[in-house]
Design an enzyme around this catalytic site. Structure first.
Site, PDB file in Angstrom:
ATOM      1  N   HIS A 225       0.359 -11.784   2.340  1.00  0.00           N
ATOM      2  CA  HIS A 225      -0.672 -11.028   1.622  1.00  0.00           C
ATOM      3  C   HIS A 225      -1.460 -11.905   0.637  1.00  0.00           C
ATOM      4  O   HIS A 225      -2.679 -11.838   0.578  1.00  0.00           O
ATOM      5  CB  HIS A 225      -0.029  -9.850   0.889  1.00  0.00           C
TER       6      HIS A 225
ATOM      7  N   TYR B 122       0.825  -1.213   0.000  1.00  0.00           N
ATOM      8  CA  TYR B 122       0.000   0.000   0.000  1.00  0.00           C
ATOM      9  C   TYR B 122       0.865   1.272   0.000  1.00  0.00           C
ATOM     10  O   TYR B 122       0.340   2.378  -0.042  1.00  0.00           O
ATOM     11  CB  TYR B 122      -0.954   0.049   1.211  1.00  0.00           C
TER      12      TYR B 122
HETATM   13  N1  LIG Z   1      -5.681  -8.603   1.988  1.00  0.00           N
HETATM   14  C1  LIG Z   1      -5.963  -8.145   0.786  1.00  0.00           C
HETATM   15  O1  LIG Z   1      -5.614  -8.739  -0.245  1.00  0.00           O
HETATM   16  C2  LIG Z   1      -6.758  -6.891   0.670  1.00  0.00           C
HETATM   17  C3  LIG Z   1      -7.314  -6.518  -0.564  1.00  0.00           C
HETATM   18  C4  LIG Z   1      -8.071  -5.363  -0.618  1.00  0.00           C
HETATM   19  C5  LIG Z   1      -8.264  -4.607   0.534  1.00  0.00           C
HETATM   20  N2  LIG Z   1      -7.691  -4.969   1.720  1.00  0.00           N
HETATM   21  C6  LIG Z   1      -7.879  -4.192   2.983  1.00  0.00           C
HETATM   22  O2  LIG Z   1      -9.277  -4.008   3.188  1.00  0.00           O
HETATM   23  C7  LIG Z   1      -9.545  -2.603   3.287  1.00  0.00           C
HETATM   24  C8  LIG Z   1     -10.943  -2.269   2.824  1.00  0.00           C
HETATM   25  O3  LIG Z   1     -11.142  -2.591   1.457  1.00  0.00           O
HETATM   26  P1  LIG Z   1     -11.201  -1.479   0.286  1.00  0.00           P
HETATM   27  O4  LIG Z   1     -10.336  -0.325   0.636  1.00  0.00           O
HETATM   28  O5  LIG Z   1     -10.868  -2.212  -0.967  1.00  0.00           O
HETATM   29  O6  LIG Z   1     -12.715  -1.054   0.170  1.00  0.00           O
HETATM   30  P2  LIG Z   1     -14.035  -0.928   1.077  1.00  0.00           P
HETATM   31  O7  LIG Z   1     -13.702  -0.788   2.519  1.00  0.00           O
HETATM   32  O8  LIG Z   1     -14.967  -1.995   0.653  1.00  0.00           O
HETATM   33  O9  LIG Z   1     -14.632   0.449   0.518  1.00  0.00           O
HETATM   34  C9  LIG Z   1     -13.989   1.678   0.684  1.00  0.00           C
HETATM   35  C10 LIG Z   1     -14.877   2.752   0.061  1.00  0.00           C
HETATM   36  O10 LIG Z   1     -16.094   2.850   0.815  1.00  0.00           O
HETATM   37  C11 LIG Z   1     -16.284   4.200   1.193  1.00  0.00           C
HETATM   38  N3  LIG Z   1     -16.977   4.237   2.480  1.00  0.00           N
HETATM   39  C12 LIG Z   1     -16.456   3.953   3.697  1.00  0.00           C
HETATM   40  N4  LIG Z   1     -17.397   4.121   4.652  1.00  0.00           N
HETATM   41  C13 LIG Z   1     -18.533   4.515   4.026  1.00  0.00           C
HETATM   42  C14 LIG Z   1     -19.827   4.862   4.466  1.00  0.00           C
HETATM   43  N5  LIG Z   1     -20.141   4.812   5.767  1.00  0.00           N
HETATM   44  N6  LIG Z   1     -20.746   5.242   3.547  1.00  0.00           N
HETATM   45  C15 LIG Z   1     -20.440   5.282   2.237  1.00  0.00           C
HETATM   46  N7  LIG Z   1     -19.214   4.961   1.741  1.00  0.00           N
HETATM   47  C16 LIG Z   1     -18.276   4.589   2.630  1.00  0.00           C
HETATM   48  C17 LIG Z   1     -14.896   4.794   1.273  1.00  0.00           C
HETATM   49  O11 LIG Z   1     -14.988   6.206   1.121  1.00  0.00           O
HETATM   50  P3  LIG Z   1     -13.947   7.252   1.833  1.00  0.00           P
HETATM   51  O12 LIG Z   1     -12.607   6.597   1.864  1.00  0.00           O
HETATM   52  O13 LIG Z   1     -14.027   8.441   0.951  1.00  0.00           O
HETATM   53  O14 LIG Z   1     -14.434   7.567   3.219  1.00  0.00           O
HETATM   54  C18 LIG Z   1     -14.213   4.113   0.093  1.00  0.00           C
HETATM   55  O15 LIG Z   1     -14.543   4.754  -1.129  1.00  0.00           O
HETATM   56  C19 LIG Z   1      -8.416  -1.985   2.445  1.00  0.00           C
HETATM   57  O16 LIG Z   1      -8.282  -0.597   2.624  1.00  0.00           O
HETATM   58  C20 LIG Z   1      -7.247  -2.812   2.902  1.00  0.00           C
HETATM   59  O17 LIG Z   1      -6.765  -2.379   4.161  1.00  0.00           O
HETATM   60  C21 LIG Z   1      -6.948  -6.120   1.795  1.00  0.00           C
END
Ligand SMILES: NC(=O)c1ccc[n+]([C@@H]2O[C@H](COP(=O)([O-])OP(=O)(O)OC[C@H]3O[C@@H](n4cnc5c(N)ncnc54)[C@H](OP(=O)(O)O)[C@@H]3O)[C@@H](O)[C@H]2O)c1
Length: 279
Positions: free
Chosen positions: A106, A48
Site C-alpha cells: 500500500h 479500507y
Molecule cells: N493506493 C492508495 O494509497 C490509495 C489512496 C487513495 C485512494 N485509493 C483508491 O482510489 C480510489 C479512488 O480514490 P478516492 O476514493 O480517494 O476518490 P475519487 O475517485 O477521486 O473521488 C470519489 C468522489 O467522486 C465522486 N464521483 C464519482 N463519480 C462521479 C461523477 N461521475 N460525477 C461527480 N462525482 C463523482 C464520488 O461520489 P459517490 O461515491 O457519491 O458516487 C466520490 O465523492 C479509492 O476509493 C481507493 O480504492 C488508493
C-alpha cells in the site's frame, strides 16, 4: 471496454472501481450495482475495512468469479516477511476468496525501510498461488529501482495519486520506462479538491458534450493510465463507464496537464517519502 495488458501478460479493464468509504450493507449494494453496470476490477485494501463486504458481493453476484478482478493491499504493520504472508492469508479468509487477482504494497514507508522485504513476500505469495499479479502503490522512481535491483522482479502495477492538480508525470514516466502500469488513485481529487469544478475541466466538458468526470477519465486513459474511480452511486458508476465514444485532442490533454500545481497540488499528507501508517 478496452483493456490494459500488464507486464506479466494479464489483462485489465480500462477502469477500476475504488471502494474507500464503501462499507457494510449499503456498500455491498454499491458493489453489486457496479458489477451490474460492467465494472470488473474492484480495488480494496485491508486499511479500507471492507474486504469482507467485497468478498460477500462477489459471492452474491451472478457474475462468475473468474470474470472479476479483486485488488487488495498490504498495510504498513505487515511489511516484515512472515507478517506479510500471514496477512495476505488472513485477507483471503476475510474475503472468502482463494486468491487475489492483484495485490499491492500500500505504501513504501521508507522511514521504516522494510519495503524490499515486503516485496519479497509478495513475490513468494504469488509463487504460493495466493496472488495472480503483484505490484506496489505510492512508490517513487527510487523505491521502484531499489526493489527491482534487490529482487530482480519488476512490479506489474504502481498505483499512485494522480489528478489534474497533481499529475505526477515524473512517476508516470518512471513507470512507463520500467514497463509498469500506472493506476491513478483519487482521479477526481476525492471530495477534497473540487477537481470536477475546475473551469478548464468544465469548459472541456462543454466542448465535448460530456461530464467533467468523463473528461478526467479520458485524460488518464489517453496517457496510458488506468483510473481507479470511487463511485458509490449508480448514476456516477454508469457515467464513469461511458467514456469510450470520444477522444480528447492532444492540445486539450496538454491543457489539463497545465493545471498541475506540483507538490502543492497533492491531497494533504500523501507524500510517499513522508507518509507513515503502521496499523
Ligand atoms: N493506493 C492508495 O494509497 C490509495 C489512496 C487513495 C485512494 N485509493 C483508491 O482510489 C480510489 C479512488 O480514490 P478516492 O476514493 O480517494 O476518490 P475519487 O475517485 O477521486 O473521488 C470519489 C468522489 O467522486 C465522486 N464521483 C464519482 N463519480 C462521479 C461523477 N461521475 N460525477 C461527480 N462525482 C463523482 C464520488 O461520489 P459517490 O461515491 O457519491 O458516487 C466520490 O465523492 C479509492 O476509493 C481507493 O480504492 C488508493
Amino acid at each position: 471496454m478496452s483493456y490494459f495488458i500488464l507486464n506479466d501478460g494479464k489483462q485489465l479493464p480500462d477502469i477500476g472501481l475504488g471502494t474507500v468509504h464503501i462499507q457494510g450493507a449499503t456498500g455491498l449494494e454499491s458493489i453489486l450495482t457496479a458489477l451490474d453496470a460492467g465494472y470488473r476490477l474492484i480495488d480494496t485494501s485491508t486499511n479500507y475495512h471492507n474486504e469482507g463486504m467485497v468478498g460477500a458481493a462477489i459471492r452474491r453476484t451472478p457474475i462468475s468469479r473468474h470474470e472479476i478482478l479483486v485488488t487488495s493491499k498490504l498495510p504498513g504493520l505487515a511489511h516484515q516477511y512472515d507478517m506479510a504472508i500471514k496477512l495476505i492469508q488472513e485477507s483471503l479468509y476475510r474475503t472468502g476468496l482463494d486468491y487475489f487477482d492483484i495485490y499491492l504494497i500500500h505504501w513504501p514507508l521508507p522511514k521504516r525501510d522494510l519495503y524490499v522485504e515486503a516485496w519479497q513476500a509478495l513475490i513468494d505469495a504469488q509463487k504460493f498461488g495466493l496472488i495472480r499479479s503483484i505490484g506496489v502503490s505510492n512508490f517513487t522512481r527510487e523505491h521502484l529501482n531499489r526493489i527491482i535491483a534487490e529482487t530482480g522482479v519488476t512490479p506489474a502495477i504502481n498505483q499512485i495519486e494522480r489528478h489534474p492538480y497533481f499529475n505526477n508525470l515524473e512517476t508516470v514516466r518512471a513507470n512507463n520506462e520500467l514497463g509498469i502500469l500506472t493506476q491513478a488513485w483519487s482521479p477526481f481529487g476525492r471530495d477534497k479538491l473540487n477537481v470536477l469544478e475546475d473551469p478548464v475541466i468544465k469548459e472541456l466538458a462543454l466542448k465535448y458534450d460530456k461530464e467533467p468526470s468523463q473528461i478526467v477519465i479520458r485524460w488518464n486513459l489517453q496517457q496510458n493510465v488506468q483510473p481507479i474511480v470511487k463511485a458509490a452511486s449508480a448514476k456516477h458508476q454508469l457515467a464513469n463507464l461511458d467514456v469510450l465514444d470520444f477522444e480528447l485532442q492532444v492540445a486539450d490533454i496538454e491543457k489539463i496537464n497545465a493545471l498541475d500545481r506540483g507538490e502543492a497540488g497533492r491531497i494533504a499528507g500523501q507524500d510517499p517519502d513522508e507518509y507513515e501508517e503502521f496499523e
